[in-house]
Design a protein around this motif. Structure first.
Motif, PDB file in Angstrom:
ATOM      1  N   GLN A  12       0.827  -1.205   0.000  1.00  0.00           N
ATOM      2  CA  GLN A  12       0.000   0.000   0.000  1.00  0.00           C
ATOM      3  C   GLN A  12       0.864   1.259   0.000  1.00  0.00           C
ATOM      4  O   GLN A  12       0.590   2.202  -0.749  1.00  0.00           O
ATOM      5  N   TYR A  15       2.410   1.859  -3.510  1.00  0.00           N
ATOM      6  CA  TYR A  15       1.484   2.378  -4.516  1.00  0.00           C
ATOM      7  C   TYR A  15       1.046   3.810  -4.221  1.00  0.00           C
ATOM      8  O   TYR A  15       0.822   4.596  -5.150  1.00  0.00           O
ATOM      9  N   CYS A  19       1.736   6.686  -6.987  1.00  0.00           N
ATOM     10  CA  CYS A  19       0.663   7.518  -7.531  1.00  0.00           C
ATOM     11  C   CYS A  19       0.942   9.010  -7.379  1.00  0.00           C
ATOM     12  O   CYS A  19       0.397   9.820  -8.130  1.00  0.00           O
ATOM     13  N   LEU A  30      -6.792   6.645  -4.277  1.00  0.00           N
ATOM     14  CA  LEU A  30      -7.526   5.384  -4.125  1.00  0.00           C
ATOM     15  C   LEU A  30      -7.964   4.838  -5.482  1.00  0.00           C
ATOM     16  O   LEU A  30      -7.810   3.644  -5.760  1.00  0.00           O
ATOM     17  N   GLU A  31      -8.487   5.699  -6.331  1.00  0.00           N
ATOM     18  CA  GLU A  31      -8.936   5.282  -7.664  1.00  0.00           C
ATOM     19  C   GLU A  31      -7.755   4.820  -8.522  1.00  0.00           C
ATOM     20  O   GLU A  31      -7.850   3.810  -9.219  1.00  0.00           O
ATOM     21  N   VAL A  33      -4.834   3.587  -7.565  1.00  0.00           N
ATOM     22  CA  VAL A  33      -4.299   2.301  -7.098  1.00  0.00           C
ATOM     23  C   VAL A  33      -5.188   1.163  -7.589  1.00  0.00           C
ATOM     24  O   VAL A  33      -4.694   0.158  -8.094  1.00  0.00           O
ATOM     25  N   ARG A  34      -6.490   1.327  -7.465  1.00  0.00           N
ATOM     26  CA  ARG A  34      -7.406   0.280  -7.941  1.00  0.00           C
ATOM     27  C   ARG A  34      -7.244   0.047  -9.439  1.00  0.00           C
ATOM     28  O   ARG A  34      -7.176  -1.086  -9.894  1.00  0.00           O
ATOM     29  N   THR A  35      -7.154   1.116 -10.197  1.00  0.00           N
ATOM     30  CA  THR A  35      -7.012   1.005 -11.652  1.00  0.00           C
ATOM     31  C   THR A  35      -5.674   0.395 -12.025  1.00  0.00           C
ATOM     32  O   THR A  35      -5.602  -0.534 -12.836  1.00  0.00           O
ATOM     33  N   THR A  37      -3.645  -1.479 -10.397  1.00  0.00           N
ATOM     34  CA  THR A  37      -3.432  -2.863  -9.979  1.00  0.00           C
ATOM     35  C   THR A  37      -4.591  -3.781 -10.361  1.00  0.00           C
ATOM     36  O   THR A  37      -4.620  -4.936  -9.938  1.00  0.00           O
ATOM     37  N   ASP A  39      -7.566  -3.822  -9.309  1.00  0.00           N
ATOM     38  CA  ASP A  39      -8.235  -4.173  -8.046  1.00  0.00           C
ATOM     39  C   ASP A  39      -7.483  -5.206  -7.200  1.00  0.00           C
ATOM     40  O   ASP A  39      -8.025  -5.734  -6.242  1.00  0.00           O
ATOM     41  N   ARG A  40      -6.240  -5.496  -7.536  1.00  0.00           N
ATOM     42  CA  ARG A  40      -5.449  -6.445  -6.754  1.00  0.00           C
ATOM     43  C   ARG A  40      -5.055  -5.842  -5.402  1.00  0.00           C
ATOM     44  O   ARG A  40      -4.991  -6.539  -4.401  1.00  0.00           O
ATOM     45  N   SER A  42      -5.905  -3.063  -2.464  1.00  0.00           N
ATOM     46  CA  SER A  42      -6.969  -2.239  -1.907  1.00  0.00           C
ATOM     47  C   SER A  42      -6.419  -1.457  -0.720  1.00  0.00           C
ATOM     48  O   SER A  42      -5.690  -2.010   0.106  1.00  0.00           O
TER      49      SER A  42
END
Length: 107
Positions: A12, A15, A19, A30-31, A33-35, A37, A39-40, A42
């Protein structure tokens, strides 16, 4: 003996710093990191804001804009050095894996 703070980064942490190569607000991090990865990875909002506070206190990121409760951050040179060091550490681990187990993909 206590662990040296930020000697290595959690996934975490890595990332979040990654970012912040450009200015972003918390929700944008937050968005991203999700994009990035798929969604790997969180990150909960509580964890994010706690880490942003710690990174700011350590001089690894800086706040560049505040509009009410919305704050934007960017990585500093110190943070970039930590991110680069962690990247090299991860690559070394991968090289060790390949050296011992070959280049075949794990199951």
């Amino acid at each position: 003996m206590p662990r040296e703070r930020f000697k290595t980064l959690t996934e975490q942490m890595f990332y979040i710093l990654l970012c912040l190569h450009q200015e972003r607000r918390g929700v944008e991090i937050l968005e991203m990191v999700r994009t990035l990865t798929a969604d790997r990875v969180s990150i909960g909002s509580g964890t994010l804001y706690d880490l942003l506070e710690q990174f700011t206190a350590e001089g690894m990121i800086q706040e560049v804009r505040a509009e009410g409760r919305r704050r934007s951050y960017i990585i500093t040179e110190k943070g970039r050095q930590m991110l680069d060091r962690e990247y090299r550490r991860i690559r070394s681990q991968a090289a060790d894996y390949e050296h011992l187990l070959g280049k075949e993909e794990p199951l």
